[in-house]
Design an enzyme around this catalytic site. Structure first.
Site, mmCIF file in Angstrom:
data_model
loop_
_atom_site.group_PDB
_atom_site.id
_atom_site.type_symbol
_atom_site.label_atom_id
_atom_site.label_comp_id
_atom_site.label_asym_id
_atom_site.label_seq_id
_atom_site.Cartn_x
_atom_site.Cartn_y
_atom_site.Cartn_z
ATOM 1 N N ASP A 53 2.077 5.897 -33.672
ATOM 2 C CA ASP A 53 3.069 6.969 -33.798
ATOM 3 C C ASP A 53 3.798 7.113 -32.464
ATOM 4 O O ASP A 53 3.297 7.749 -31.534
ATOM 5 C CB ASP A 53 2.367 8.272 -34.186
ATOM 6 C CG ASP A 53 3.301 9.474 -34.172
ATOM 7 O OD1 ASP A 53 4.527 9.278 -34.034
ATOM 8 O OD2 ASP A 53 2.801 10.612 -34.280
ATOM 9 N N GLU A 130 -1.826 -3.118 -3.386
ATOM 10 C CA GLU A 130 -3.001 -2.584 -2.693
ATOM 11 C C GLU A 130 -3.144 -1.118 -3.117
ATOM 12 O O GLU A 130 -2.437 -0.260 -2.620
ATOM 13 C CB GLU A 130 -2.838 -2.695 -1.180
ATOM 14 C CG GLU A 130 -2.625 -4.127 -0.693
ATOM 15 C CD GLU A 130 -2.331 -4.189 0.799
ATOM 16 O OE1 GLU A 130 -2.429 -3.133 1.472
ATOM 17 O OE2 GLU A 130 -1.986 -5.274 1.286
ATOM 18 N N GLU A 132 -4.859 2.396 -3.414
ATOM 19 C CA GLU A 132 -5.815 3.337 -2.838
ATOM 20 C C GLU A 132 -6.061 4.487 -3.811
ATOM 21 O O GLU A 132 -5.214 4.808 -4.647
ATOM 22 C CB GLU A 132 -5.272 3.894 -1.517
ATOM 23 C CG GLU A 132 -5.046 2.833 -0.459
ATOM 24 C CD GLU A 132 -4.310 3.353 0.767
ATOM 25 O OE1 GLU A 132 -4.300 2.648 1.792
ATOM 26 O OE2 GLU A 132 -3.719 4.452 0.685
ATOM 27 N N GLU A 200 -11.212 3.802 2.957
ATOM 28 C CA GLU A 200 -9.909 3.987 3.593
ATOM 29 C C GLU A 200 -9.948 5.138 4.600
ATOM 30 O O GLU A 200 -10.984 5.720 4.863
ATOM 31 C CB GLU A 200 -8.822 4.196 2.538
ATOM 32 C CG GLU A 200 -7.997 2.937 2.254
ATOM 33 C CD GLU A 200 -7.265 2.403 3.485
ATOM 34 O OE1 GLU A 200 -6.949 3.187 4.397
ATOM 35 O OE2 GLU A 200 -7.031 1.171 3.530
ATOM 36 N N GLU A 208 -10.169 1.631 -1.185
ATOM 37 C CA GLU A 208 -9.152 0.639 -1.551
ATOM 38 C C GLU A 208 -9.870 -0.638 -1.943
ATOM 39 O O GLU A 208 -10.728 -1.126 -1.211
ATOM 40 C CB GLU A 208 -8.196 0.362 -0.397
ATOM 41 C CG GLU A 208 -7.151 -0.704 -0.707
ATOM 42 C CD GLU A 208 -6.233 -0.990 0.477
ATOM 43 O OE1 GLU A 208 -6.096 -2.179 0.843
ATOM 44 O OE2 GLU A 208 -5.671 -0.028 1.044
ATOM 45 N N HIS A 266 0.721 -0.096 -1.547
ATOM 46 C CA HIS A 266 1.622 -1.037 -0.901
ATOM 47 C C HIS A 266 1.774 -2.278 -1.769
ATOM 48 O O HIS A 266 0.790 -2.783 -2.315
ATOM 49 C CB HIS A 266 1.097 -1.414 0.488
ATOM 50 C CG HIS A 266 0.805 -0.227 1.354
ATOM 51 N ND1 HIS A 266 -0.177 -0.208 2.318
ATOM 52 C CD2 HIS A 266 1.373 1.005 1.380
ATOM 53 C CE1 HIS A 266 -0.199 0.963 2.913
ATOM 54 N NE2 HIS A 266 0.721 1.730 2.362
ATOM 55 N N ARG A 338 3.766 -0.423 10.780
ATOM 56 C CA ARG A 338 3.478 0.375 9.597
ATOM 57 C C ARG A 338 4.245 1.688 9.534
ATOM 58 O O ARG A 338 4.055 2.469 8.599
ATOM 59 C CB ARG A 338 1.965 0.622 9.504
ATOM 60 C CG ARG A 338 1.197 -0.623 9.068
ATOM 61 C CD ARG A 338 -0.307 -0.446 9.136
ATOM 62 N NE ARG A 338 -1.016 -1.518 8.447
ATOM 63 C CZ ARG A 338 -1.245 -2.721 8.966
ATOM 64 N NH1 ARG A 338 -0.798 -3.008 10.185
ATOM 65 N NH2 ARG A 338 -1.899 -3.633 8.271
ATOM 66 N N GLU A 358 6.141 -6.686 2.425
ATOM 67 C CA GLU A 358 5.362 -5.535 1.969
ATOM 68 C C GLU A 358 6.242 -4.300 1.925
ATOM 69 O O GLU A 358 6.845 -3.916 2.934
ATOM 70 C CB GLU A 358 4.173 -5.300 2.897
ATOM 71 C CG GLU A 358 3.297 -4.116 2.499
ATOM 72 C CD GLU A 358 2.227 -3.826 3.533
ATOM 73 O OE1 GLU A 358 1.096 -4.315 3.347
ATOM 74 O OE2 GLU A 358 2.533 -3.122 4.519
ATOM 75 N N ARG A 360 6.157 -0.337 1.452
ATOM 76 C CA ARG A 360 5.093 0.636 1.681
ATOM 77 C C ARG A 360 5.348 2.000 1.029
ATOM 78 O O ARG A 360 4.520 2.894 1.114
ATOM 79 C CB ARG A 360 4.898 0.818 3.191
ATOM 80 C CG ARG A 360 4.427 -0.459 3.860
ATOM 81 C CD ARG A 360 4.275 -0.296 5.381
ATOM 82 N NE ARG A 360 3.331 0.719 5.759
ATOM 83 C CZ ARG A 360 2.008 0.573 5.770
ATOM 84 N NH1 ARG A 360 1.473 -0.578 5.374
ATOM 85 N NH2 ARG A 360 1.217 1.558 6.137
#
Length: 468
Positions: A53, A130, A132, A200, A208, A266, A338, A358, A360
Site C-alpha cells: 500500500d 563511514e 557513525e 569514536e 564507527e 563521511h 578535516r 571525501e 564530510r
C-alpha cells in the site's frame, strides 16, 4: 519460481534452501528501511512481486494511486540473522501496479538511474561511507529538560570525558563485543567485509564501523543493512542504537559544553574508466589528484548549499554542523584538512586504488540512495562545466577571521534545514539525471512537515528522528 530456485540463482545459496519465511526490505523517501514478511511457500512472489500500500509509505503514493509492487532483487538474497527461525531476506525495487514500470519516488531507482547515466559515459563509481552512531543504554522520555540519555560511558563505571572517546582503550570501551558481533553478522550473513571498527570521539557510546567501498547502489544497500544490524544487535543486548546526527546537545545552545560530537557519515567517492581511477594523477605534487578530480570537487562546492538538504536532511542535522565539534560548516577543499567540507586523503603515496574525494557534510540521517546519487550528480556537473574548486585551504578554517574566509571566497553551509531547502529549490538542475518527476517536490514537502513539527524542540526531535 520457488525460493530454492531463486537461491540457486543468487550469488550464494548459503544453506537457506529450506527457509520458512522471506523478509522483504525496501526504503521510503526519508530513508527508513521498511520490512514486509511472506511465507516461503509464496516463493512465486520473488518473480512477480509483493503488493504494498503505497499510501502508507512516506513519500510513495496518494491513496487514489496506492497499489504498488515490491519486486525483489534476487542478487541481494541472503539469510537473515533472526534466531529460532530460518528466514531469507532480500532487498526489493518498487514498481507501480498494473505493469506501469518503476516508481520514480523509489530511492533505489534514483541510485540506479545515476549508475546508468555513468555507464553511458563509460564510467563507474565506487562509494565508501563511514557511518557513525551512538549506542545508549536507554533514552528516557518525559523529563522536564527533555529526553534523558543513559550511558555507562557518560556517567557510570566506564566514564569517558566529553569529546574524549576516540580509540578508547578496552577497559573503558563498553561496546567492543557489540561491534565484533555486528561485524560478524555483516560478514557471515550479508557478505559485507568490515575494515575497521572503533570507538569514536564522543562519550556516551559513539561507534564507527567501516566496510569496503562498493558500487553506488550496493553501497547504499550496505548502509541500510548496516544500520539495521546495529539496531538489532543493540536491541538484543538491551541497548538502543541511535543514528541522529546530534543526540547529545544543549537545546538552547548546541555548541555549549553540555554538547558532544555528533555523528557523521563521511562519503568517499572515486570514478573509474574501466580499471583506471580518473581521480588519480601521479604528477600532481599536492595530492596526486587529477584535474578531473578537481572539477568534481568544484561541482560539490558549487552545489554544497543545496546538497546539504539531501545529505544533512533533518532539523537535528544542523545542531551537528556548528563550530568546535569537527563537523564541516565551510565550503572549501583541502588535502588532509578535516575543517574543509571536501577532503582528499593523503595517507600514502602512489596508491591508485585509494585515490578518492571525501565529502564530510553527510550524516547518518540521510537516505543513502538519494545522498550518494546527489553527491555524484554534483561532481559530474562540475566535470561537465569544468568548475574550478579554487585553491585548497591548508589551515584550520574554524579559526580564520570572517574577513579572511571572505577574501578566500569560502562560503558557509546552511545553518538550518529550512535554509538548505531554500537552496535546493533554486539549485537542482544538476540532479536531473536521477531525480525525476515530482520526487524533489515530494521530498521538500516531507521536510517542511518535519520543520513544522520539530522546530527547535529537543523532545520533538527525538520523537521524530528516534528511528532515523
Amino acid at each position: 519460481m520457488t525460493l530454492k530456485d531463486s537461491l540457486e540463482h543468487s550469488a550464494d545459496r548459503m544453506g537457506f534452501e529450506d527457509a520458512e519465511f522471506i523478509l522483504i526490505r525496501y526504503t521510503d523517501v526519508p530513508g527508513r528501511f521498511l520490512a514486509k514478511y511472506i511465507a516461503s511457500d509464496s516463493g512465486e512472489y520473488l518473480r512477480s512481486g509483493v503488493a504494498v500500500d503505497g499510501s502508507s509509505v512516506r513519500g510513495f503514493a496518494k491513496i487514489d494511486e496506492s497499489d504498488l509492487l515490491l519486486v525483489p532483487d534476487k542478487s541481494t538474497l541472503r539469510p537473515a540473522p533472526i534466531s529460532n527461525y530460518k528466514v531469507a531476506t532480500v532487498i526489493a525495487d518498487v514498481h507501480e501496479g498494473f505493469g506501469r514500470g518503476r516508481l520514480i519516488r523509489d530511492p533505489r531507482h534514483v541510485s540506479q538511474l545515476i549508475e546508468e547515466h555513468l555507464a553511458r559515459e563509460g564510467l563507474s563509481c565506487q562509494i565508501g561511507p563511514e557511518v557513525e552512531c551512538f549506542v545508549f543504554d536507554d533514552i528516557v522520555f518525559g523529563g522536564k529538560s527533555g529526553p534523558e540519555i543513559l550511558s555507562a560511558e557518560r556517567a557510570g563505571k566506564y566514564h569517558i570525558r566529553r569529546k574524549g572517546g576516540y580509540d578508547a582503550p578496552p577497559f573503558q570501551d563498553s561496546l567492543v563485543e557489540l561491534r565484533f558481533e555486528v561485524a560478524e553478522i555483516l560478514k557471515k550473513n550479508y557478505l559485507i567485509k568490515v575494515t575497521n571498527l572503533n570507538h569514536e570521539v564522543a562519550s556516551s557510546g559513539q561507534i564507527e564501523i567501516n566496510f569496503m567501498h562498493s558500487t553506488l547502489t550496493k553501497a547504499a544497500d550496505n548502509v541500510q543493512v548496516y544500520k539495521d544490524t546495529v539496531r538489532n544487535v543493540a536491541k538484543k543486548h538491551g541497548k538502543i542504537a541511535n543514528f541522529m546526527p546530534k543526540p547529545v546537545f544543549d537545546e538552547s545552545d548546541p555548541s555549549s559544553s553540555e554538547s558532544d560530537n555528533g555523528s557523521g557519515m563521511h562519503v568517499s567517492t572515486s570514478l573509474w574508466d574501466g580499471a583506471s581511477n580518473i581521480f588519480y594523477d601521479a604528477s600532481d605534487g599536492y595530492a596526486e589528484l587529477s584535474q578531473t578530480g578537481r572539477y568534481f570537487i568544484g561541482g560539490i562546492l558549487d552545489h554544497a548549499r543545496s546538497l546539504a538538504a539531501l545529505v544533512a536532511p533533518t532539523v537535528n542535522s544542523y545542531h551537528r554542523m556548528v563550530p568546535g565539534f569537527e563537523a564541516p560548516i565551510y565550503a572549501a577543499w583541502s588535502r588532509g584538512n578535516r575543517s574543509a567540507v571536501a577532503r582528499v586523503p593523503v595517507n600514502d603515496r602512489n596508491n591508485v586504488k585509494s585515490k578518492r574525494i571525501e565529502f564530510r557534510a553527510p550524516d547518518p540521517s540521510a537516505n543513502p540512495y538519494l545522498a550518494f546519487s546527489a553527491i555524484v550528480a554534483a561532481g559530474l556537473d562540475g566535470m561537465r562545466k569544468k568548475i574550478e574548486p579554487g585553491d585548497p585551504v591548508n589551515e584550520d578554517i574554524y579559526k580564520m577571521p570572517d574577513h579572511v574566509r571572505s577574501s578566500l571566497g569560502i562560503r558557509s553551509l546552511p545553518g538550518s534545514l529550512q535554509e538548505s531547502l531554500e537552496a535546493l529549490k533554486s539549485d537542482h538542475d544538476y540532479l536531473k539525471p536521477c531525480f525525476q518527476g515530482d520526487l524533489l517536490e515530494t521530498y521538500v514537502a516531507l521536510k517542511q512537515e518535519e520543520i513544522a513539527y520539530a522546530g527547535r524542540s529537543k523532545e520533538r526531535q527525538f520523537m521524530l528522528y528516534y528511528d532515523v
